[in-house]
Design a protein around this motif. Structure first.
Motif, mmCIF file in Angstrom:
data_model
loop_
_atom_site.group_PDB
_atom_site.id
_atom_site.type_symbol
_atom_site.label_atom_id
_atom_site.label_comp_id
_atom_site.label_asym_id
_atom_site.label_seq_id
_atom_site.Cartn_x
_atom_site.Cartn_y
_atom_site.Cartn_z
ATOM 1 N N ALA A 111 -13.505 50.525 12.657
ATOM 2 C CA ALA A 111 -14.537 51.545 12.419
ATOM 3 C C ALA A 111 -14.487 52.019 10.963
ATOM 4 N N CYS A 112 -13.281 52.191 10.434
ATOM 5 C CA CYS A 112 -13.141 52.623 9.035
ATOM 6 C C CYS A 112 -13.595 51.530 8.068
ATOM 7 N N ILE A 113 -13.319 50.289 8.392
ATOM 8 C CA ILE A 113 -13.783 49.174 7.549
ATOM 9 C C ILE A 113 -15.305 49.117 7.585
ATOM 10 N N ASP A 114 -15.888 49.226 8.776
ATOM 11 C CA ASP A 114 -17.347 49.170 8.923
ATOM 12 C C ASP A 114 -18.040 50.311 8.185
ATOM 13 N N ALA A 115 -17.395 51.477 8.143
ATOM 14 C CA ALA A 115 -17.976 52.632 7.454
ATOM 15 C C ALA A 115 -17.752 52.569 5.943
ATOM 16 N N GLY A 116 -16.920 51.639 5.496
ATOM 17 C CA GLY A 116 -16.662 51.512 4.061
ATOM 18 C C GLY A 116 -15.541 52.405 3.558
ATOM 19 N N TRP A 117 -14.737 52.962 4.466
ATOM 20 C CA TRP A 117 -13.634 53.841 4.083
ATOM 21 C C TRP A 117 -12.341 53.082 3.862
ATOM 22 N N ALA A 118 -12.232 51.883 4.413
ATOM 23 C CA ALA A 118 -11.045 51.043 4.249
ATOM 24 C C ALA A 118 -11.516 49.623 3.993
ATOM 25 N N GLU A 119 -10.644 48.878 3.315
ATOM 26 C CA GLU A 119 -10.970 47.466 3.094
ATOM 27 C C GLU A 119 -9.698 46.645 3.273
ATOM 28 N N PRO A 120 -9.845 45.436 3.815
ATOM 29 C CA PRO A 120 -8.669 44.582 3.959
ATOM 30 C C PRO A 120 -8.032 44.337 2.589
ATOM 31 N N TRP A 121 -6.707 44.402 2.554
ATOM 32 C CA TRP A 121 -5.998 44.251 1.285
ATOM 33 C C TRP A 121 -5.468 42.837 1.133
ATOM 34 N N PHE A 122 -4.685 42.389 2.111
ATOM 35 C CA PHE A 122 -4.174 41.030 2.088
ATOM 36 C C PHE A 122 -3.827 40.602 3.505
ATOM 37 N N SER A 123 -3.648 39.310 3.684
ATOM 38 C CA SER A 123 -3.283 38.781 5.004
ATOM 39 C C SER A 123 -1.777 38.813 5.156
ATOM 40 N N ASN A 124 -1.332 39.170 6.338
ATOM 41 C CA ASN A 124 0.082 39.182 6.649
ATOM 42 C C ASN A 124 0.417 37.829 7.275
ATOM 43 N N PRO A 125 1.172 36.962 6.563
ATOM 44 C CA PRO A 125 1.433 35.625 7.093
ATOM 45 C C PRO A 125 2.288 35.625 8.363
ATOM 46 N N ILE A 126 3.102 36.652 8.551
ATOM 47 C CA ILE A 126 3.951 36.712 9.732
ATOM 48 C C ILE A 126 3.165 37.175 10.954
ATOM 49 N N LYS A 127 2.276 38.146 10.750
ATOM 50 C CA LYS A 127 1.433 38.675 11.824
ATOM 51 C C LYS A 127 -0.024 38.632 11.366
ATOM 52 N N PRO A 128 -0.685 37.477 11.446
ATOM 53 C CA PRO A 128 -2.060 37.365 10.945
ATOM 54 C C PRO A 128 -3.077 38.243 11.672
ATOM 55 N N TRP A 169 -2.635 41.421 12.309
ATOM 56 C CA TRP A 169 -2.557 42.771 11.757
ATOM 57 C C TRP A 169 -3.476 42.889 10.557
ATOM 58 N N LEU A 170 -4.191 43.988 10.478
ATOM 59 C CA LEU A 170 -5.086 44.245 9.358
ATOM 60 C C LEU A 170 -4.390 45.163 8.349
ATOM 61 N N VAL A 171 -3.961 44.604 7.232
ATOM 62 C CA VAL A 171 -3.351 45.400 6.170
ATOM 63 C C VAL A 171 -4.489 45.862 5.279
ATOM 64 N N CYS A 172 -4.708 47.180 5.221
ATOM 65 C CA CYS A 172 -5.865 47.728 4.517
ATOM 66 C C CYS A 172 -5.458 48.746 3.466
ATOM 67 N N LYS A 173 -6.418 49.075 2.630
ATOM 68 C CA LYS A 173 -6.240 50.128 1.641
ATOM 69 C C LYS A 173 -7.496 50.993 1.625
ATOM 70 N N LEU A 174 -7.334 52.186 1.061
ATOM 71 C CA LEU A 174 -8.457 53.111 0.939
ATOM 72 C C LEU A 174 -9.489 52.592 -0.048
ATOM 73 N N THR A 175 -10.717 52.985 0.157
ATOM 74 C CA THR A 175 -11.777 52.718 -0.814
ATOM 75 C C THR A 175 -12.117 54.042 -1.505
ATOM 76 N N PRO A 176 -12.801 53.979 -2.643
ATOM 77 C CA PRO A 176 -13.247 55.225 -3.277
ATOM 78 C C PRO A 176 -14.121 56.066 -2.339
ATOM 79 N N ALA A 177 -14.878 55.420 -1.475
ATOM 80 C CA ALA A 177 -15.714 56.157 -0.519
ATOM 81 C C ALA A 177 -14.852 56.973 0.447
#
Length: 104
Positions: free
Chosen positions: A63-80, A82-90
């Motif tokens: 929901a946060c990704i869809d709203a533009g509040w979070a964005e995927p940062w990188f893929s976790n090779p051990i647990k693909p 899992w969504l590793v995300c970071k904040l957006t300016p929004a």
């Protein structure tokens, strides 16, 4: 014929203050809790687990990704899955707007 833009729309494509405030009003309590965790982290990294060690629900993250509040940062090779995300300016704008609304 060129389309006209609303008078309050910014040229750089960023949302207006009113639009950010409106979106901030639609933040749920779990979304706010999760997004606030990124404010204290380098690069705005968002946690995978809450304070009790439980995984953050995928529904909250999506929901946060869809709203533009979070964005995927990188893929976790051990647990693909899992969504590793970071904040957006929004997200920072929305959290700031929600804090302002709470104080008034």
């Amino acid at each position: 014929m060129a389309e006209s833009k609303p008078a309050d729309a910014k040229e750089d494509g960023r949302e207006t203050v009113e639009a950010v405030a409106l979106k901030a009003g639609s933040l749920t309590a779990p979304q706010k809790r999760w997004l606030r965790k990124g404010l204290d982290q380098p690069g705005g990294k968002l946690p995978l687990f809450d304070d009790n060690g439980r995984e953050i629900p995928t529904r909250t993250i999506r929901a946060c990704i869809d709203a533009g509040w979070a964005e995927p940062w990188f893929s976790n090779p051990i647990k693909p899955d899992w969504l590793v995300c970071k904040l957006t300016p929004a997200a920072i704008d929305a959290l700031s707007a929600s804090e302002i609304r709470k104080k008034s």
